[in-house]
Design a protein around this motif. Structure first.
Motif, mmCIF file in Angstrom:
data_model
loop_
_atom_site.group_PDB
_atom_site.id
_atom_site.type_symbol
_atom_site.label_atom_id
_atom_site.label_comp_id
_atom_site.label_asym_id
_atom_site.label_seq_id
_atom_site.Cartn_x
_atom_site.Cartn_y
_atom_site.Cartn_z
ATOM 1 N N ASN A 113 41.793 34.138 47.443
ATOM 2 C CA ASN A 113 40.850 34.328 46.338
ATOM 3 C C ASN A 113 40.227 33.006 45.912
ATOM 4 O OD1 ASN A 113 41.608 37.019 46.403
ATOM 5 N ND2 ASN A 113 43.082 36.811 44.734
ATOM 6 N N THR A 167 31.227 42.026 39.681
ATOM 7 C CA THR A 167 31.877 43.338 39.524
ATOM 8 C C THR A 167 30.887 44.468 39.738
ATOM 9 O OG1 THR A 167 33.477 42.402 37.949
ATOM 10 C CG2 THR A 167 33.188 44.798 37.943
ATOM 11 N N ASP A 198 38.732 42.758 50.214
ATOM 12 C CA ASP A 198 38.866 41.632 49.292
ATOM 13 C C ASP A 198 37.858 40.535 49.613
ATOM 14 O OD1 ASP A 198 40.943 42.933 48.068
ATOM 15 O OD2 ASP A 198 42.512 41.883 49.193
ATOM 16 N N LEU A 230 36.472 39.071 46.402
ATOM 17 C CA LEU A 230 37.433 39.108 45.296
ATOM 18 C C LEU A 230 37.604 37.707 44.721
ATOM 19 C CD1 LEU A 230 39.314 40.969 43.702
ATOM 20 C CD2 LEU A 230 41.126 40.411 45.323
ATOM 21 N N ILE A 268 38.068 38.203 38.966
ATOM 22 C CA ILE A 268 38.250 39.642 39.164
ATOM 23 C C ILE A 268 39.717 39.961 39.404
ATOM 24 C CG2 ILE A 268 37.622 41.614 40.611
ATOM 25 C CD1 ILE A 268 34.976 40.253 41.181
ATOM 26 N N GLU A 269 40.404 39.128 40.189
ATOM 27 C CA GLU A 269 41.826 39.332 40.434
ATOM 28 C C GLU A 269 42.620 39.187 39.136
ATOM 29 O OE1 GLU A 269 45.469 40.004 42.289
ATOM 30 O OE2 GLU A 269 43.390 40.498 42.817
ATOM 31 N N LYS A 328 41.561 39.891 36.140
ATOM 32 C CA LYS A 328 41.337 41.115 35.361
ATOM 33 C C LYS A 328 42.177 42.264 35.899
ATOM 34 C CE LYS A 328 38.839 45.167 34.949
ATOM 35 N NZ LYS A 328 38.680 46.302 35.885
ATOM 36 N N ARG A 329 42.305 42.379 37.204
ATOM 37 C CA ARG A 329 43.108 43.451 37.799
ATOM 38 C C ARG A 329 44.581 43.303 37.437
ATOM 39 N NH1 ARG A 329 40.815 44.169 44.040
ATOM 40 N NH2 ARG A 329 38.718 44.920 43.471
ATOM 41 N N GLU A 330 45.075 42.073 37.495
ATOM 42 C CA GLU A 330 46.478 41.841 37.162
ATOM 43 C C GLU A 330 46.751 42.148 35.693
ATOM 44 O OE1 GLU A 330 48.963 41.171 39.056
ATOM 45 O OE2 GLU A 330 47.924 40.776 40.938
ATOM 46 N N GLU A 336 44.787 46.326 34.939
ATOM 47 C CA GLU A 336 44.998 47.457 35.835
ATOM 48 C C GLU A 336 46.472 47.570 36.224
ATOM 49 O OE1 GLU A 336 42.320 47.374 39.147
ATOM 50 O OE2 GLU A 336 40.540 47.061 37.889
ATOM 51 N N LYS A 337 47.076 46.432 36.570
ATOM 52 C CA LYS A 337 48.499 46.435 36.898
ATOM 53 C C LYS A 337 49.373 46.162 35.665
ATOM 54 C CE LYS A 337 47.525 44.687 41.554
ATOM 55 N NZ LYS A 337 47.764 43.598 42.545
ATOM 56 N N SER A 394 49.713 37.556 34.665
ATOM 57 C CA SER A 394 48.292 37.236 34.504
ATOM 58 C C SER A 394 48.077 36.072 33.549
ATOM 59 C CB SER A 394 47.517 38.466 34.021
ATOM 60 O OG SER A 394 47.982 38.900 32.767
#
Length: 318
Positions: free
Chosen positions: A92, A259, A268, A271, A275-276, A278-280, A283-284, A290
């Motif tokens: 990334n 995005t 990816d 990616l 963005i990663e 935000k996902r961590e 989303e996760k 994070s």
């Protein structure tokens, strides 16, 4: 008689200072300035410093924002170790570096070239300048949606332009698809949007150069090319470096436009670290992890910016 009494009362009121005014007059200018500026500084520190300290604290835990009642465990440096030893993190970072380097390269070259052309007075100069500046006035969300339609394989104008130039069928080609084109698609859009910003800063630098320096160079029979390398570029360089600093910081945390264009895909391929992150986080729901990711990015940007500012100051002192 009444008028005389009123005059006496007014004179007495003026001669007797009010308690507040008397207290203010007893303060120094520096103290009065701090009374006005102090609340603003305290507010800014509360807005910026407290979240930073809280994020640092969370980065050493396994806290998850979607489980506020769960037991929070102190994990020490485990989050940082996992991030820095994860191959995906470095992939990334590499994608972000690709985006950063190429956007800055194109924006600096095109922005300075446009500034140099516009600095030369000609008919319609103001109108052309306004048209060039229009992209940077748009919202990144609007720009992302606009270019998404342009990149569409079936109806996008970009595909038909590529077909016209190369002969590749528009239906079999996609700028947002796999094959390395997706990375370049976001570079093109960001360059289109923010080159005017670099142009304006460079234009300010060019117009700050006194005319008598060029007049002296012409008396010495210096060519236009020599004037550019010995006068124009060196004196505009601090402004150019300032534009690189601003755009570098902004592009490192680019999120919304990418995005909307690619969502980090395909796969990816686009990616970015933002963005990663935000996902961590959302989303996760790995809030502690994070937070450590955010601190690493903050230290990276802050360190690079500090080194760059020192170089900028050295250039300004010449």
């Amino acid at each position: 008689m009444s008028t005389k009494l009123d005059s006496v009362a007014l004179a007495t009121a003026r001669a007797t200072p009010r308690p507040l005014a008397r207290r203010i007059r007893g303060l120094s200018d520096r103290t009065i300035a701090w009374l006005f500026v102090g609340p603003t500084i305290v507010l800014l520190m509360a807005i910026n410093i407290f979240p930073l300290i809280w994020t640092i604290r969370l980065s050493f835990t396994n806290y998850a924002a979607n489980k506020p009642n769960a037991e929070v465990k102190w994990v020490g440096l485990r989050n940082y170790t996992r991030i820095l030893t994860d191959a995906d993190t470095w992939a990334n970072m590499q994608t972000t570096a690709h985006f950063l380097i190429w956007t800055l390269t194109f924006q600096v070259i095109l922005g300075f070239a446009l500034a140099w052309l516009i600095n030369r007075k000609f008919k319609g100069n103001d109108l052309i300048t306004t048209l060039i500046v229009l992209p940077m006035m748009l919202s990144p969300a609007v720009v992302g949606n606009f270019w998404t339609f342009l990149y569409q394989p079936q109806i996008g104008l970009i595909n038909y332009a590529v077909e016209f130039v190369t002969g590749i069928p528009a239906s079999s080609f996609s700028m947002l698809g796999p094959g390395g084109w997706a990375k370049w698609s976001i570079v093109i859009v960001d360059t289109w949007m923010w080159t005017p910003f670099v142009m304006l800063i460079c234009l300010a630098g060019l117009r700050s150069i006194p005319d008598y320096i060029y007049e002296a160079a012409e008396i010495d029979r210096a060519s236009k090319w020599r004037q550019f390398w010995t006068i124009t570029l060196p004196m505009a360089l601090p402004f150019l470096m300032l534009a690189v600093l601003f755009r570098g910081i902004e592009n490192f945390k680019m999120f919304d436009m990418v995005t909307l264009l690619t969502g980090g895909g395909p796969g990816d391929e686009t990616l970015l670290t933002s963005i990663e992150l935000k996902r961590e986080a959302f989303e996760k729901w790995r809030t502690g992890y994070s937070s450590a990711y955010a601190i690493i990015l903050f230290v990276t940007v802050f360190g690079l910016a500090s080194i760059y500012v020192k170089a900028l100051n050295k250039v300004k002192e010449r």
